[in-house]
Design an enzyme around this catalytic site. Structure first.
Site, short mmCIF file in Angstrom:
data_model
loop_
_atom_site.label_atom_id
_atom_site.label_comp_id
_atom_site.label_asym_id
_atom_site.label_seq_id
_atom_site.Cartn_x
_atom_site.Cartn_y
_atom_site.Cartn_z
N ARG A 15 38.84 23.90 42.42
CA ARG A 15 39.52 24.70 41.40
C ARG A 15 40.85 25.23 41.94
NH1 ARG A 15 34.68 28.78 40.03
NH2 ARG A 15 34.34 28.43 42.26
N LYS A 75 38.32 31.52 44.72
CA LYS A 75 37.24 32.00 45.57
C LYS A 75 37.74 33.06 46.54
CE LYS A 75 33.60 31.28 45.62
NZ LYS A 75 32.61 32.06 44.83
N TYR A 94 38.02 36.09 42.82
CA TYR A 94 36.63 36.49 43.04
C TYR A 94 36.49 36.97 44.48
CZ TYR A 94 35.16 34.23 38.69
OH TYR A 94 35.00 33.89 37.37
N HIS A 96 33.17 39.14 45.61
CA HIS A 96 31.74 39.23 45.94
C HIS A 96 31.56 39.88 47.32
CE1 HIS A 96 30.77 36.82 42.42
NE2 HIS A 96 31.63 35.91 42.81
N GLU A 118 35.11 39.59 39.37
CA GLU A 118 33.72 39.77 38.95
C GLU A 118 33.36 41.21 38.57
OE1 GLU A 118 33.50 40.37 43.43
OE2 GLU A 118 34.56 39.02 42.06
N ASP A 270 25.97 34.17 45.21
CA ASP A 270 27.26 34.81 45.51
C ASP A 270 27.09 36.29 45.83
OD1 ASP A 270 29.32 32.91 45.46
OD2 ASP A 270 29.29 32.81 43.28
#
Length: 372
Positions: A15, A75, A94, A96, A118, A270
């Protein structure tokens, strides 16, 4: 603002943080965008497509990080990327953080402003930047689970939909949110017998109204999870506590008593995973076996369908990226309480309560961090 888009470097992550269309939108608003060479090749977008909309192509990630006021990724930054972040630089991706103390430590040390997709919220209490990837991951969980049930992948050799005269697979989905709804929809579409466990009576009523008697809805308790997991061919973990580590709902003892060749797919990985036996895997080596149970715990599942995922993600992130660029991060966060929920780290302080509690950091409220 000068916005940087580096190439993703996590294992089999194809991505990209911004599509050419999104880049064009930011340039239309008067901003500059620099893109690392080949950043979009994984979704079929070469450097020429970015140059055509006005982006500048840079040869290395180091150049992108050095020039950009704001980094837009997909990510969580890997260690080498964290070390390129600088004080006051905005990171929008993101994160996490709750199950990742090393990344948190590096982001705190960098002095950057880290805004997590997120944990951004919306007026309905949803997670609009997590939702599109949850939809993808939920649907992929059934594809992956069906493949893992094949004998050649370590499974019991069970066909999801069965055939006339042979029962279909028993699929159990733990959690009836976005991931769970998309998982059960796909499983039912393949002809499996599906049970969903959730602790919200209202949500179960909604699912019952949507899917009718073909879906078995069960209130989630320790006893119910044990009962249904032990009789399942495929269990999908689809639970989420926003920003915090996932609860361990399926114990190692339960795993040891499941039927050999059964499969568990942990979409919550995740956030640390909801099976006690879960550990993060990659698209290169997606599965492992514990007590004859196949575990699929890929931490970036949507990366496997990078083109679909990137466009779905950009549809959701673009308004927020534009607001951060147009107003500057501080004003954008002060004006939008939902975007402000995304602020996890601010110039050396942890500003998301669940992360601070899980990892032992002093918590600084976001408004305080922003000087308001």
């Amino acid at each position: 603002m000068l916005i940087g888009v580096p190439k993703e470097i996590k294992n089999h992550e194809y991505r990209v943080g911004m599509t050419p269309s999104a880049v064009r939108e930011l340039i239309h608003h008067g901003h500059q965008v620099v893109v690392e060479t080949n950043a979009g090749v994984g979704i079929g977008m070469g450097d020429d497509t970015y140059e055509a909309v006005g982006a500048s192509i840079l040869g290395t990630a180091a150049e992108v990080f050095a020039k950009a006021d704001m980094i837009v990724k997909v990510k969580e930054p890997q260690q080498v990327e964290c070390e390129m972040l600088r004080e006051g630089q905005v990171l929008f991706t993101y994160l996490h953080l709750a199950p990742d103390p090393k990344q948190t430590e590096l982001l705190v040390k960098s002095g950057c402003i880290a805004i997590a997709y997120e944990t951004v919220t919306d007026k309905r209490g949803g997670l609009p930047l997590l939702a599109p990837m949850s939809e993808v991951a939920g649907r992929m969980s059934i594809q992956a689970g069906a493949t893992c049930l094949e004998k050649s992948h370590g499974g019991a050799g069970v066909l999801m939909g069965g055939v006339p005269g042979v029962a279909p697979a028993e699929v159990v989905v733990i959690g009836g949110g976005v991931v769970g709804t998309n998982a059960l929809m796909m499983a039912m579409g393949m002809g499996a017998h599906v049970t969903v466990l959730d602790r919200s009576i209202d949500r179960m009523r909604e699912l019952d109204a949507q899917f009718g008697s073909h879906l078995n809805t069960v209130y989630s308790t320790v006893d119910a999870i044990e009962q249904y997991a032990l009789s399942a061919d495929l269990v999908v973990g689809a639970v989420l506590v926003p920003g915090a580590a996932a609860p361990k709902l399926v114990t190692r003892d339960m795993i040891s008593r499941m039927r050999p060749g059964s499969v568990v797919v942990d979409v919550a990985i995740d956030q640390g995973g909801c099976f006690e036996t879960s550990k993060a895997t990659t698209h290169a080596e997606p599965t492992y076996i514990v007590d004859d149970i196949v575990h699929y715990c890929v931490a970036n599942m949507p990366g496997g369908v990078a083109r679909t995922s990137t466009f779905a993600l950009n549809n959701a992130t673009l308004p927020f990226t534009t607001a951060l660029a147009n107003k500057g991060y501080r004003q954008a966060l002060l004006e939008d309480a939902h975007l402000r929920e995304g602020l996890n780290v601010h110039t050396g302080r942890v500003t998301y309560k669940a992360v601070a509690e899980d990892l032992g950091y002093e918590y600084q409220p976001s408004l305080e961090a922003l000087g308001n």
